[in-house]
Design an enzyme around this catalytic site. Structure first.
Site, PDB file in Angstrom:
ATOM      1  N   GLY A 103       6.979   4.502   4.440  1.00  0.00           N
ATOM      2  CA  GLY A 103       7.434   5.727   5.089  1.00  0.00           C
ATOM      3  C   GLY A 103       8.882   5.530   5.504  1.00  0.00           C
ATOM      4  O   GLY A 103       9.473   4.480   5.246  1.00  0.00           O
ATOM      5  N   ASP A 125       0.599  16.172  14.061  1.00  0.00           N
ATOM      6  CA  ASP A 125       0.946  16.189  12.630  1.00  0.00           C
ATOM      7  C   ASP A 125      -0.302  16.034  11.765  1.00  0.00           C
ATOM      8  O   ASP A 125      -0.314  15.263  10.805  1.00  0.00           O
ATOM      9  CB  ASP A 125       1.970  15.090  12.311  1.00  0.00           C
ATOM     10  CG  ASP A 125       2.665  15.317  10.966  1.00  0.00           C
ATOM     11  OD1 ASP A 125       2.622  16.467  10.467  1.00  0.00           O
ATOM     12  OD2 ASP A 125       3.225  14.359  10.417  1.00  0.00           O
ATOM     13  N   PHE A 182       9.997   4.946   8.317  1.00  0.00           N
ATOM     14  CA  PHE A 182      10.137   3.950   9.379  1.00  0.00           C
ATOM     15  C   PHE A 182       9.605   2.573   8.989  1.00  0.00           C
ATOM     16  O   PHE A 182       9.924   1.592   9.645  1.00  0.00           O
ATOM     17  CB  PHE A 182       9.351   4.402  10.624  1.00  0.00           C
ATOM     18  CG  PHE A 182       9.969   5.555  11.375  1.00  0.00           C
ATOM     19  CD1 PHE A 182      10.937   6.363  10.812  1.00  0.00           C
ATOM     20  CD2 PHE A 182       9.569   5.831  12.683  1.00  0.00           C
ATOM     21  CE1 PHE A 182      11.495   7.428  11.510  1.00  0.00           C
ATOM     22  CE2 PHE A 182      10.129   6.892  13.395  1.00  0.00           C
ATOM     23  CZ  PHE A 182      11.089   7.688  12.798  1.00  0.00           C
ATOM     24  N   SER A 183       8.750   2.498   7.976  1.00  0.00           N
ATOM     25  CA  SER A 183       8.024   1.245   7.754  1.00  0.00           C
ATOM     26  C   SER A 183       7.504   1.112   6.328  1.00  0.00           C
ATOM     27  O   SER A 183       7.477   2.089   5.575  1.00  0.00           O
ATOM     28  CB  SER A 183       6.816   1.191   8.709  1.00  0.00           C
ATOM     29  OG  SER A 183       5.987   2.317   8.463  1.00  0.00           O
ATOM     30  N   THR A 184       7.104  -0.118   5.983  1.00  0.00           N
ATOM     31  CA  THR A 184       6.301  -0.336   4.780  1.00  0.00           C
ATOM     32  C   THR A 184       4.918  -0.806   5.236  1.00  0.00           C
ATOM     33  O   THR A 184       4.771  -1.351   6.331  1.00  0.00           O
ATOM     34  CB  THR A 184       6.920  -1.396   3.838  1.00  0.00           C
ATOM     35  OG1 THR A 184       7.066  -2.627   4.559  1.00  0.00           O
ATOM     36  CG2 THR A 184       8.266  -0.952   3.302  1.00  0.00           C
ATOM     37  N   LEU A 201       0.818  -1.213   0.000  1.00  0.00           N
ATOM     38  CA  LEU A 201       0.000   0.000   0.000  1.00  0.00           C
ATOM     39  C   LEU A 201       0.849   1.259   0.000  1.00  0.00           C
ATOM     40  O   LEU A 201       0.469   2.272  -0.574  1.00  0.00           O
ATOM     41  CB  LEU A 201      -0.907   0.026   1.238  1.00  0.00           C
ATOM     42  CG  LEU A 201      -1.963  -1.079   1.346  1.00  0.00           C
ATOM     43  CD1 LEU A 201      -2.687  -1.003   2.682  1.00  0.00           C
ATOM     44  CD2 LEU A 201      -2.963  -0.974   0.194  1.00  0.00           C
ATOM     45  N   GLY A 202       1.990   1.221   0.667  1.00  0.00           N
ATOM     46  CA  GLY A 202       2.808   2.427   0.768  1.00  0.00           C
ATOM     47  C   GLY A 202       4.010   2.202   1.661  1.00  0.00           C
ATOM     48  O   GLY A 202       4.292   1.079   2.073  1.00  0.00           O
TER      49      GLY A 202
END
Length: 425
Positions: free
Chosen positions: A47, A169, A49-51, A44-45
């Site tokens: 960042g 945020d 820090f993570s997938t 899906l995406g």
């Protein structure tokens, strides 16, 4: 990054060299997690820090978003913090009615790059950023804006009043529609059967070196073509095209505008703020720029910026640094041009106030301000009717008060007349 989004980070692929010790976990379609409970369907995406992967939860026969953290200790620590916040959110919202992302499960997964903390969240749709882009940065019908605002305010009221949590945020990217804009991307509506085991010779689908390199080359080629086109246009080849109005907005009929607030990686408890600098630049409150302390009202400022962006297709504040002044000072100048001069007590009340203001409360380096009220901006730049501009400005203006303690709470905003009437189309 939008933690349970089908949009994720939309610009580029993650760096392939981050698939190493301490980094991302490489996932193949059909891989299983947590003793076979979850099966990876598609990425899906991602960042920093993570997938994030769409996964199928076999025991519950439902699709979920699986967020797999990088394995290095600092990323594991960040994940533990997010799990703590999400657990508090889920505990207080058993009926899933508070318009915030729901944590379903969390566990550890061991792979060749280390041990990764994993979070399982409800599957949600596209971000409001994707919706704004889908609508070609045109004005969104105000009834739809109002529908979205109600959901976001319900989420903020729950976080602020009941849990004493500051999101820190809030922005269009961190608010997700409850289902994808494109029904073919919706795993339920599309009617496809879930993948329950790894296909023969299954690719890494986003984790594989080849896939990422191919995508990067394609993106580079696209950018080169765009540069050539824009050069041609500026040389006279496409002047008429450049002079035309932007593409008309798309029809948004049939898109469910209900949404949820997501991504609590930077969230904090009111009595335990752990960072001085919070919020993404364009949604940052003045007290944060000035290092004057912050509380839940900083989220309300970000909410007002987001509501404006939905209604107009453009950011409320998009500061840039310039000759002799910083991005921060430009940001403060833009705020004052729209909202009037900042009260001296506020202008001089932060640890960084002296960087930008003199003792009279005037900006040091940007002297000529062009004042423009919010309702005039809406009428003259965005072609709102006088009535719609006045009513929308009446809703936003109190939230954009320079003094944080004077801003209305999410609970108070939910009672505002603008949210509780039928607007003219």
């Amino acid at each position: 990054m939008s933690c349970s989004s089908s949009s994720g980070s939309e610009e580029e692929e993650e760096e392939i060299d981050s698939y190493r010790k301490g980094g991302y976990h490489a996932v193949r379609v059909g891989d299983s997690f947590n003793d076979g409970r979850y099966t990876a369907q598609r990425k899906l995406g991602w960042g920093q820090f993570s997938t994030v992967w769409l996964a199928y939860d076999k025991p519950n026969s439902q699709y979920v978003a699986l967020k797999i953290q990088k394995s290095a200790p600092q990323f594991a620590q960040a994940a533990m913090h997010e799990i703590e916040v999400l657990s508090a959110i889920a505990k207080g919202d058993p009926t899933h009615s508070k318009c915030v992302a729901q944590l379903i499960d969390h566990f550890k997964h061991s792979g060749p790059n280390g041990q990764h903390l994993c979070m399982v969240l409800e599957f949600l749709g596209d971000s409001l950023l994707r919706l704004i882009r889908y609508n070609r940065h045109s004005r969104l019908d105000l009834n739809k804006v109002r529908e979205i605002c109600k959901c976001v305010l319900i989420g903020l009221d729950y976080l602020h009043r009941e849990l004493k949590i500051i999101h820190t945020d809030l922005k269009p990217e961190n608010i997700l529609l409850i289902s994808p804009i494109d029904p073919s991307k919706d795993p339920v509506k599309s009617g496809k059967s879930p993948i329950l085991e790894r296909p023969e010779g299954g690719s890494l689908n986003g984790g594989a070196t080849m896939t990422i390199i191919e995508k990067k080359l394609k993106n580079r080629a696209k950018r080169a073509v765009a540069r050539i086109s824009s050069r041609r246009a500026s040389m006279g080849g496409g002047v008429e095209i450049l002079g035309q109005n932007p593409k008309p907005k798309r029809s948004l009929e049939g898109i469910d505008m209900r949404c949820k607030v997501v991504d609590f990686g930077n969230a904090c408890w009111v009595d335990k703020p752990f960072m001085e600098e919070i919020q993404t630049r364009q949604y940052r409150a003045p007290e944060v720029i000035l290092h004057a302390g912050y509380n839940t009202s900083a989220d309300m400022w970000s909410f007002a910026c987001t509501a404006f962006e939905l209604a107009t297709g453009e950011m409320l504040f998009a500061p840039k640094d310039g000759d002799g002044f910083s991005e921060d000072e430009d940001h403060l100048a833009l705020m004052m041009e729209l909202l009037g001069k900042m009260p001296k007590k506020m202008a001089n009340g932060g640890a960084k106030s002296r960087d930008y203001f003199d003792r009279y409360g005037d900006l040091k380096r940007i002297k000529r301000l062009k004042y423009w009220s919010l309702d005039r901006l809406l009428v003259e730049k965005f072609e709102f009717s006088e009535k719609d501009a006045q009513e929308f400005a009446d809703f936003l203006r109190p939230i954009l008060d320079f003094a944080p303690e004077k801003r209305p709470t999410a609970q108070q905003c939910l009672k505002h007349p603008w949210l509780n009437q039928n607007l003219t189309p």
